[in-house]
Design a protein around this motif. Sequence first.
Motif, PDB file in Angstrom:
ATOM      1  N   ASP A 585       0.836  -1.210   0.000  1.00  0.00           N
ATOM      2  CA  ASP A 585       0.000   0.000   0.000  1.00  0.00           C
ATOM      3  C   ASP A 585       0.867   1.255   0.000  1.00  0.00           C
ATOM      4  N   LEU A 586       1.957   1.218   0.740  1.00  0.00           N
ATOM      5  CA  LEU A 586       2.858   2.366   0.805  1.00  0.00           C
ATOM      6  C   LEU A 586       3.522   2.626  -0.539  1.00  0.00           C
ATOM      7  N   ILE A 587       3.944   1.562  -1.201  1.00  0.00           N
ATOM      8  CA  ILE A 587       4.569   1.706  -2.526  1.00  0.00           C
ATOM      9  C   ILE A 587       3.566   2.264  -3.532  1.00  0.00           C
ATOM     10  N   ILE A 588       2.337   1.734  -3.514  1.00  0.00           N
ATOM     11  CA  ILE A 588       1.308   2.218  -4.453  1.00  0.00           C
ATOM     12  C   ILE A 588       1.015   3.695  -4.203  1.00  0.00           C
ATOM     13  N   ASP A 589       0.845   4.072  -2.938  1.00  0.00           N
ATOM     14  CA  ASP A 589       0.580   5.476  -2.612  1.00  0.00           C
ATOM     15  C   ASP A 589       1.731   6.363  -3.043  1.00  0.00           C
ATOM     16  N   TYR A 590       2.947   5.866  -2.891  1.00  0.00           N
ATOM     17  CA  TYR A 590       4.123   6.672  -3.249  1.00  0.00           C
ATOM     18  C   TYR A 590       4.175   6.947  -4.746  1.00  0.00           C
ATOM     19  N   HIS A 591       3.820   5.941  -5.540  1.00  0.00           N
ATOM     20  CA  HIS A 591       3.934   6.099  -6.994  1.00  0.00           C
ATOM     21  C   HIS A 591       2.732   6.803  -7.623  1.00  0.00           C
ATOM     22  N   HIS A 592       1.585   6.709  -6.993  1.00  0.00           N
ATOM     23  CA  HIS A 592       0.382   7.243  -7.645  1.00  0.00           C
ATOM     24  C   HIS A 592      -0.181   8.483  -6.986  1.00  0.00           C
ATOM     25  N   THR A 593       0.148   8.722  -5.747  1.00  0.00           N
ATOM     26  CA  THR A 593      -0.351   9.922  -5.062  1.00  0.00           C
ATOM     27  C   THR A 593       0.755  10.523  -4.228  1.00  0.00           C
ATOM     28  N   ARG A 594       0.645  11.776  -3.953  1.00  0.00           N
ATOM     29  CA  ARG A 594       1.566  12.433  -3.031  1.00  0.00           C
ATOM     30  C   ARG A 594       1.014  12.305  -1.620  1.00  0.00           C
ATOM     31  N   ILE A 595       1.918  12.115  -0.686  1.00  0.00           N
ATOM     32  CA  ILE A 595       1.477  12.028   0.710  1.00  0.00           C
ATOM     33  C   ILE A 595       0.925  13.389   1.129  1.00  0.00           C
ATOM     34  N   PRO A 596      -0.337  13.467   1.567  1.00  0.00           N
ATOM     35  CA  PRO A 596      -0.909  14.766   1.944  1.00  0.00           C
ATOM     36  C   PRO A 596      -0.233  15.311   3.190  1.00  0.00           C
ATOM     37  N   GLU A 597      -0.031  16.591   3.191  1.00  0.00           N
ATOM     38  CA  GLU A 597       0.580  17.227   4.358  1.00  0.00           C
ATOM     39  C   GLU A 597      -0.494  17.453   5.416  1.00  0.00           C
ATOM     40  N   PRO A 598      -0.340  16.843   6.593  1.00  0.00           N
ATOM     41  CA  PRO A 598      -1.384  16.991   7.619  1.00  0.00           C
ATOM     42  C   PRO A 598      -1.370  18.395   8.216  1.00  0.00           C
ATOM     43  N   SER A 599      -2.432  18.723   8.882  1.00  0.00           N
ATOM     44  CA  SER A 599      -2.519  20.014   9.561  1.00  0.00           C
ATOM     45  C   SER A 599      -1.903  19.888  10.955  1.00  0.00           C
ATOM     46  N   LEU A 600      -0.965  20.789  11.261  1.00  0.00           N
ATOM     47  CA  LEU A 600      -0.339  20.766  12.585  1.00  0.00           C
ATOM     48  C   LEU A 600      -1.386  21.006  13.669  1.00  0.00           C
ATOM     49  N   THR A 601      -2.347  21.863  13.376  1.00  0.00           N
ATOM     50  CA  THR A 601      -3.410  22.142  14.342  1.00  0.00           C
ATOM     51  C   THR A 601      -4.238  20.898  14.632  1.00  0.00           C
ATOM     52  N   LEU A 602      -4.541  20.120  13.571  1.00  0.00           N
ATOM     53  CA  LEU A 602      -5.323  18.899  13.769  1.00  0.00           C
ATOM     54  C   LEU A 602      -4.549  17.875  14.596  1.00  0.00           C
ATOM     55  N   ILE A 603      -3.239  17.776  14.345  1.00  0.00           N
ATOM     56  CA  ILE A 603      -2.420  16.832  15.121  1.00  0.00           C
ATOM     57  C   ILE A 603      -2.420  17.228  16.590  1.00  0.00           C
ATOM     58  N   GLU A 633       6.478  12.041  12.610  1.00  0.00           N
ATOM     59  CA  GLU A 633       7.563  12.543  13.459  1.00  0.00           C
ATOM     60  C   GLU A 633       8.347  13.649  12.770  1.00  0.00           C
ATOM     61  N   ASP A 634       8.744  13.416  11.505  1.00  0.00           N
ATOM     62  CA  ASP A 634       9.532  14.412  10.773  1.00  0.00           C
ATOM     63  C   ASP A 634       8.735  15.705  10.567  1.00  0.00           C
ATOM     64  N   TYR A 635       7.461  15.591  10.205  1.00  0.00           N
ATOM     65  CA  TYR A 635       6.629  16.769   9.961  1.00  0.00           C
ATOM     66  C   TYR A 635       6.446  17.580  11.241  1.00  0.00           C
ATOM     67  N   PHE A 636       6.153  16.894  12.336  1.00  0.00           N
ATOM     68  CA  PHE A 636       5.908  17.593  13.604  1.00  0.00           C
ATOM     69  C   PHE A 636       7.181  18.306  14.071  1.00  0.00           C
ATOM     70  N   TYR A 637       8.322  17.620  13.971  1.00  0.00           N
ATOM     71  CA  TYR A 637       9.584  18.227  14.423  1.00  0.00           C
ATOM     72  C   TYR A 637       9.968  19.415  13.533  1.00  0.00           C
ATOM     73  N   LYS A 638       9.702  19.301  12.252  1.00  0.00           N
ATOM     74  CA  LYS A 638      10.046  20.371  11.312  1.00  0.00           C
ATOM     75  C   LYS A 638       9.292  21.657  11.650  1.00  0.00           C
ATOM     76  N   HIS A 639       8.045  21.545  12.107  1.00  0.00           N
ATOM     77  CA  HIS A 639       7.214  22.722  12.352  1.00  0.00           C
ATOM     78  C   HIS A 639       7.214  23.179  13.809  1.00  0.00           C
ATOM     79  N   THR A 640       7.708  22.345  14.736  1.00  0.00           N
ATOM     80  CA  THR A 640       7.660  22.733  16.156  1.00  0.00           C
ATOM     81  C   THR A 640       9.004  22.632  16.864  1.00  0.00           C
TER      82      THR A 640
END
Length: 710
Positions: A585-603, A633-640
């Motif tokens: 599933d991860l490989i398919i998502d990587y090749h066919h869609t971009r990983i959506p950027e979550p909202s820091l507020t929602l997290i 983890e990477d997204y949260f650390y990058k923004h906070t």
Amino acid sequence: MAAKLNLFKKYLISFLLIFMIPVSCVVATLFSVGYDIFSKELYTKEIANINLSISHLNNELDECIFIAHHLTNKDAFTPFDLRANPSNGSRLVSTLFNYVISNKRLSEAIVYFDDSDYLYTSKTSLTSESFYSQFTAPSYPGENFKTLLKNVSEPTLINDLSYKNHEYFALVVPLASYYQRIGIGLFLFEKNAFYESLLPIQDKNRHFYFLNQLNLEVDLDRLNLGYLPSLNKESLLHSLSTLTQVEDSFSLNSDDYLLYATKPSPFADNLILLSTISHTEVFQPLNNLTIILITSLVGAIIFSLLCSYYVVKRNFEPLSELSYSLTLLKQDYSNLQKEVKKSIPMQQYFFLNQLINGNVNNIPDFIENCKSLNIDLSSPYHGIIVIKSQTAHFNLDKTIIETIESMQQLKVNQAYLIQHIHANIHIFLIGTQTNINLSSLVLPQSTLYFGSFSRRLSNISKSYISARTVSAFENFLPEGSDSLQVLFQDYKATILQLTTFLQVKDYAKIPELILHTIHSLESTTLPFPLQKIICVEIMLAFNNYINKQDEPIPYDKLDLVALFKVESFDALKEIVLEVSTEMLDLIIDYHHTRIPEPSLTLIKDFIKAHYGEENLSVEQIALHFALPPIYIEDYFYKHTTETPLDYIDRLRVKYAKELLITTPYSLKIIADQVGFTHISSFISSFKEHEQCTPGQYRTNYHASHSDSVL
């Protein structure tokens, strides 16, 4: 004759100085440096012994608090009238007996409910008058003992409780129900047994004392410290009174003894541990070293004198003398080279083992440190080779390297030995100009198994696991079993088909292929070790495909070592099906869609809504947002600039502060409400953020606000 004698004396003194000066300097330097290092090491070891005893002590006190909590929660005891409910009294005595019998250090457990006329032990019940007539505490004379038991609000240690001519340590723990104090639990430990079990390193030169900070002066007066003639009790009392927080400590070196004091436990705020030990006991090994070094120095001087006399007597010629000196220097230089050759490979092994174990956090710093050990990691590609040789002494010589280079049309830049697994199994780190696509290579005297090569040094651990996996395959193929070998090769062909589907991105056929392979393995005659290898190869097929992508796909590392430890096919099947589905599933998502950027507020909102859950983790957050944990983890650390776990911890401490100042809840209840699994982790985390314990924070807050009101 006189001139000859003078010349003899002159050369004798010269040679004596030539021998004595360097030998004396070396021995003196070793003595000075070794003495300092060894003394610090011995002192550190002594403190470590004390900290080990403190750990045992905290475990025991924590167990008492755990029992007190269970009495009012799990066992559901509340105040009752013994005359009206004798069955409750019997049940409480029986429960206390079970707790005491299950704890080998606990001598007695006593429960007293506020405003009750009776107390309950693990053996019987007794009236309060009978209790106070039998149990006394010299540090709390008269009515002070009763007042302490009736008003204690935090766990408190009594270090001098007396009962039937026996002395006990007693931990008083308040009992609470619906956030209100309803009584106390009194846990007794017989002093001598308690010391021997928790502090087993005692001997005639070592002493431990438990002191009550609320009665320091009285406790010190009762101690027999006559064996410390140079100790100033007033100075010691002042130093002990400065220990205000858990883990505060101080040490004092007198002429004959080492004294160390600390506030060891978050479970008994008034407890101070005092340790004394003689210098003779601590530094006896150092004294032995001193004697050895002095003896060596004297022996070196005598030996130098004899050698000088012999050399001068045999030959007065300066040239012969110089030749002899040069010979000695050459020998010393040769010995020095041998020592250097011995030490550098050891350091190389240490550094490179860190790399294959995945323990390197800062790759640039690691590369710089390796340069100082002549380890060059500048090649574009690196990987692991496992070599099985037919001889115990094996070298990755020029012939083998040239064979690899000619087969792959590449240049091997570096090769470093990392490990000898057995006498004939060797692990090498290889640096090349381009990627190596071999899996194994059979040579006349050895067989080479290749891990995956990568541009990133952080992938060396994966290369190591894959190489070890490939090398292990041949051990499970039974010799002389052609049918099993043919069947095994059929499954290998299935793995090749899986690899082909991945390469051509025909993802729709992969789930059916894997499911068919697993069901076929379940009914095959292949032994379980070979079934396990096929399952590992399925995982490696996905792993290798992901590693070959131009851009990294965010996914958690596979633990192939743990996969090899699985002992049943049912468990293995479940793991393979689940992990392969997730990776596909991860490989398919990587090749066919971009990983959506979550909202820091929602997290953050999700964390705030679930911070009170003990099992809140990055994996749970990632599951909620349908994203890989490493990406969260990477997204949260990058923004906070802080990790999700750090944010959860800080949020829990924030809400704990509100509960501390607005409710009378105990620390255990507050820890449960804000999501800490244990009161000790709550206290440790709170102190890390606020520089004080929760109890001190509550006390300081109410004290400051009561002063402002006045």
